[in-house]
Design a protein around this motif. Structure first.
Motif, PDB file in Angstrom:
ATOM      1  N   CYS A  23      69.525  14.992  30.818  1.00 27.28           N
ATOM      2  CA  CYS A  23      70.297  14.927  32.261  1.00 27.28           C
ATOM      3  C   CYS A  23      72.110  15.122  32.229  1.00 27.28           C
ATOM      4  CB  CYS A  23      69.745  13.782  32.811  1.00 27.28           C
ATOM      5  SG  CYS A  23      68.097  13.655  33.503  1.00 27.28           S
ATOM      6  N   ASP A  24      72.611  15.980  32.859  1.00 26.58           N
ATOM      7  CA  ASP A  24      74.302  16.015  32.614  1.00 26.58           C
ATOM      8  C   ASP A  24      75.016  14.919  33.413  1.00 26.58           C
ATOM      9  OD1 ASP A  24      74.115  18.413  30.966  1.00 26.58           O
ATOM     10  OD2 ASP A  24      74.004  19.561  32.676  1.00 26.58           O
ATOM     11  N   ARG A  25      74.412  14.430  34.180  1.00 20.59           N
ATOM     12  CA  ARG A  25      75.009  12.939  35.356  1.00 20.59           C
ATOM     13  C   ARG A  25      74.032  12.558  35.924  1.00 20.59           C
ATOM     14  NH1 ARG A  25      79.563  17.326  36.818  1.00 20.59           N
ATOM     15  NH2 ARG A  25      78.071  19.160  37.725  1.00 20.59           N
ATOM     16  N   LEU A  26      74.836  11.040  35.743  1.00 11.81           N
ATOM     17  CA  LEU A  26      74.461  10.061  35.410  1.00 11.81           C
ATOM     18  C   LEU A  26      73.022  10.271  36.303  1.00 11.81           C
ATOM     19  CD1 LEU A  26      77.163   7.738  34.597  1.00 11.81           C
ATOM     20  CD2 LEU A  26      75.250   8.156  33.686  1.00 11.81           C
ATOM     21  N   ARG A  27      73.615  10.089  38.009  1.00 13.47           N
ATOM     22  CA  ARG A  27      72.765  10.231  38.943  1.00 13.47           C
ATOM     23  C   ARG A  27      71.618  10.853  38.055  1.00 13.47           C
ATOM     24  NH1 ARG A  27      73.611  14.781  42.927  1.00 13.47           N
ATOM     25  NH2 ARG A  27      72.222  16.503  41.061  1.00 13.47           N
ATOM     26  N   ASP A  28      70.905  12.028  37.649  1.00  2.47           N
ATOM     27  CA  ASP A  28      69.714  12.718  37.634  1.00  2.47           C
ATOM     28  C   ASP A  28      69.135  11.323  36.182  1.00  2.47           C
ATOM     29  OD1 ASP A  28      70.828  14.677  38.977  1.00  2.47           O
ATOM     30  OD2 ASP A  28      71.446  15.944  37.962  1.00  2.47           O
ATOM     31  N   ARG A  29      70.316  11.421  35.606  1.00  3.50           N
ATOM     32  CA  ARG A  29      68.986  10.753  34.321  1.00  3.50           C
ATOM     33  C   ARG A  29      69.543   8.817  35.081  1.00  3.50           C
ATOM     34  NH1 ARG A  29      70.683   9.896  28.349  1.00  3.50           N
ATOM     35  NH2 ARG A  29      69.709   7.837  27.789  1.00  3.50           N
ATOM     36  N   PHE A  30      69.637   7.778  36.010  1.00  5.76           N
ATOM     37  CA  PHE A  30      69.589   6.820  36.847  1.00  5.76           C
ATOM     38  C   PHE A  30      68.360   7.917  37.573  1.00  5.76           C
ATOM     39  CE2 PHE A  30      69.470   4.376  40.466  1.00  5.76           C
ATOM     40  CZ  PHE A  30      68.798   3.380  40.368  1.00  5.76           C
ATOM     41  N   LEU A 111      76.798  15.298  45.168  1.00  7.58           N
ATOM     42  CA  LEU A 111      77.922  14.555  44.766  1.00  7.58           C
ATOM     43  C   LEU A 111      78.759  16.021  44.447  1.00  7.58           C
ATOM     44  CD1 LEU A 111      76.581  11.778  42.131  1.00  7.58           C
ATOM     45  CD2 LEU A 111      78.459  11.582  44.574  1.00  7.58           C
ATOM     46  N   TRP A 112      77.913  17.370  44.446  1.00 10.17           N
ATOM     47  CA  TRP A 112      78.765  18.412  43.978  1.00 10.17           C
ATOM     48  C   TRP A 112      78.232  18.853  44.491  1.00 10.17           C
ATOM     49  CZ3 TRP A 112      75.931  15.444  40.566  1.00 10.17           C
ATOM     50  CH2 TRP A 112      76.543  14.175  39.475  1.00 10.17           C
ATOM     51  N   GLY A 113      76.962  19.790  45.089  1.00 11.81           N
ATOM     52  CA  GLY A 113      77.067  20.588  46.158  1.00 11.81           C
ATOM     53  C   GLY A 113      77.496  19.747  47.669  1.00 11.81           C
ATOM     54  N   ARG A 114      77.068  21.333  48.284  1.00  9.65           N
ATOM     55  CA  ARG A 114      77.124  20.512  49.622  1.00  9.65           C
ATOM     56  C   ARG A 114      75.878  20.757  50.474  1.00  9.65           C
ATOM     57  NH1 ARG A 114      82.081  19.984  49.705  1.00  9.65           N
ATOM     58  NH2 ARG A 114      84.012  21.161  49.411  1.00  9.65           N
ATOM     59  N   PRO A 115      76.031  19.352  51.350  1.00 10.95           N
ATOM     60  CA  PRO A 115      76.858  19.150  51.834  1.00 10.95           C
ATOM     61  C   PRO A 115      77.372  17.693  51.042  1.00 10.95           C
ATOM     62  CG  PRO A 115      75.479  18.418  53.244  1.00 10.95           C
ATOM     63  CD  PRO A 115      74.673  19.610  52.399  1.00 10.95           C
ATOM     64  N   ARG A 116      78.402  17.222  50.631  1.00  6.90           N
ATOM     65  CA  ARG A 116      78.722  16.369  49.760  1.00  6.90           C
ATOM     66  C   ARG A 116      78.505  15.104  50.574  1.00  6.90           C
ATOM     67  NH1 ARG A 116      81.170  13.231  45.672  1.00  6.90           N
ATOM     68  NH2 ARG A 116      83.067  12.439  45.897  1.00  6.90           N
ATOM     69  N   TYR A 122      64.455  17.200  47.901  1.00 10.74           N
ATOM     70  CA  TYR A 122      63.048  17.192  47.316  1.00 10.74           C
ATOM     71  C   TYR A 122      63.370  18.525  46.922  1.00 10.74           C
ATOM     72  CZ  TYR A 122      59.612  14.037  49.432  1.00 10.74           C
ATOM     73  OH  TYR A 122      59.348  13.277  50.105  1.00 10.74           O
ATOM     74  N   GLY A 123      64.610  19.575  47.587  1.00 12.77           N
ATOM     75  CA  GLY A 123      64.003  20.677  46.339  1.00 12.77           C
ATOM     76  C   GLY A 123      65.161  20.449  45.511  1.00 12.77           C
ATOM     77  N   ALA A 124      66.253  20.104  45.702  1.00 15.22           N
ATOM     78  CA  ALA A 124      67.098  19.540  44.734  1.00 15.22           C
ATOM     79  C   ALA A 124      65.920  19.246  43.183  1.00 15.22           C
ATOM     80  CB  ALA A 124      68.666  18.124  45.470  1.00 15.22           C
ATOM     81  N   VAL A 125      66.097  18.045  43.751  1.00 20.00           N
ATOM     82  CA  VAL A 125      64.762  16.852  42.366  1.00 20.00           C
ATOM     83  C   VAL A 125      64.328  18.341  41.904  1.00 20.00           C
ATOM     84  CG1 VAL A 125      63.499  15.414  41.871  1.00 20.00           C
ATOM     85  CG2 VAL A 125      64.727  15.306  43.468  1.00 20.00           C
ATOM     86  N   TYR A 126      63.484  19.698  42.415  1.00 19.29           N
ATOM     87  CA  TYR A 126      62.707  21.139  42.161  1.00 19.29           C
ATOM     88  C   TYR A 126      63.599  21.507  41.370  1.00 19.29           C
ATOM     89  CZ  TYR A 126      58.646  18.230  43.235  1.00 19.29           C
ATOM     90  OH  TYR A 126      58.142  16.966  43.181  1.00 19.29           O
TER      91      TYR A 126
END
Length: 170
Positions: A23-30, A111-116, A122-126
């Motif tokens: 995971c590049d991001r803490l959000r994703d790791r969390f 945090l990086w994509g729109r809308p911030r 679910y799509g972002a997670v997949y």
């Protein structure tokens, strides 16, 4: 004649660590650490609000509610799940390093994509899952972390009744 039920796929500790490390991001790791630590469903995690996390008590309350990202908790009964101090620390690091002063109730947001600031979908997670599969060559989906958490709890000697309750099964 009864047909034996196929056991759900679980990840090894090495696979879980590889996914967390990829995971590049803490959000994703969390997010992945939360699923692994608690056995929460992905919909439950995506619907989490900051008020659901009691850091000092090291617990998270899972509630069924209407969410802007259409994420949903399956169980109508609220439940409280204990979490590790490491998970609380990761949450704090995520808030400090990435979340910042965003004005949102949701824990997992764009945090990086729109809308911030909008709740993660679910799509972002997949999309994340696809990236992690490529990076680690580990075939998995978020629900496998739930099975992995349940298996770990049982192996750690937690009774089936308690594990079922922690996972939100009646």
């Amino acid at each position: 004649m009864t047909v034996p039920k196929k056991l759900p796929r679980v990840l090894t500790p090495v696979e879980v660590q590889a996914l967390l490390d990829a995971c590049d991001r803490l959000r994703d790791r969390f997010l992945l650490a939360l699923l692994y630590d608690t056995g929460m469903r992905i919909g439950e995690a995506l619907g989490l609000r900051h008020g659901d996390i009691a850091a000092a008590e090291r617990q998270i309350t899972v509630l069924r509610r209407d969410n802007d990202n259409r994420a949903r908790a399956k169980s109508a009964t609220p439940r409280t799940v204990p979490v590790s101090p490491e998970l609380i620390r990761l949450y704090a690091d995520y808030l400090h390093s990435e979340y910042g002063d965003l004005d949102s109730d949701y824990v997992f947001v764009n945090l990086w994509g729109r809308p911030r600031g909008h709740p993660l979908t679910y799509g972002a997670v997949y999309d994340l899952v696809r990236r992690l599969r490529r990076r680690t060559s580990t075939d998995f989906d978020p629900h496998w972390l739930r099975h992995t958490a349940a298996t770990r709890m049982l192996r750690d000697g937690i009774s089936l009744e308690v594990v079922a309750k922690l996972l939100g099964h009646s």
